[in-house]
Write a protein that holds these residues in place. Sequence first.
Motif: not given
Length: 292
Positions: A146-157, A180-182, A227-231, A248-255
């Motif tokens: 947990v870091k920074g301020n709370a946001h109401d945005g989407p969950i990013v993975v 119920h977040a996008p 929403r799915a994106e290739v960037v 919230l941002a979500v990432v695997g421990s190792r790619g």
Amino acid sequence: MANMTDGSAKFVVVGIDETSESQLALRWAVAAAEARGLGVRVVRAYLNQAVHWPAIDVEGHVPTPPVDEFQAELDAAVAYVRDRLGYDAASGWLAYEPPAEAILTESSDAELVVLGSRVHHRLQAAVLGSVVTSVTARATCPVVVVKGNAHDGPIVVGTDGSEDSEAALEFAFEEAARSHAPLSVVYCWQPSDRHDRAVEDTEALLRNWLAESLEPLRAKFPAVAVRAEVVGGRPATTLAEHAGGASLAVVGSRGRGGVRGLLLGSVSQSLLHSATCPVAVVRNRAAAPGSP
């Protein structure tokens, strides 16, 4: 709500200390436990490093650790949990051992570990913090920093098709369904500056692959807006940019290409350093250290 007194239920572990960041982590852990119907296990670990100083033939005073202060911090945190979730939904441990080791001991039976982060500038970001680094690298369950301020945005993975990113996707869908977040799913790749047509073809193939790979999770969690994106771009930089304003941002421990069970991947490390929202690091349990 789970009963912490019978020892049978899963729980959320939160590590605390005297900092304001750990109080943010405590509040996040309580909200996460409430959403899951779980209890909270509060760990206040300390180790008086002074007792390990070399003192052969040296006279001096070894200071006594302020155990009463540590106990008071733990008691206050446990009281906070009980006030919100009920008396039986909280327990605490005052551990005389390194904080990372104490939290990792508890994580083996936990649903989730929650930590605070004190990363405020480049010098701190360079080392991140031994507790956060060690726990996120070695815990067998997801760890939320947990870091920074709370946001109401989407969950990013972020996803790359690896086993750990598949676990991260599942975790992200579950969190989006609860809150119920996008959900924003990002696949990052680094195209070449040459052969423009080949780049376009490759990106189209990746978009198709990403859409197909998400179909089982979309079916499992039909209420989640995805929403799915290739960037194109460096994964660490791109994910950090997409995580701006995220809840919230979500990432695997190792790619893909990482050594299983060892340390953190470069993307997860970078996101922990740079993101301004809470970051969940998720490891595929089958690939976790000590897994059969």
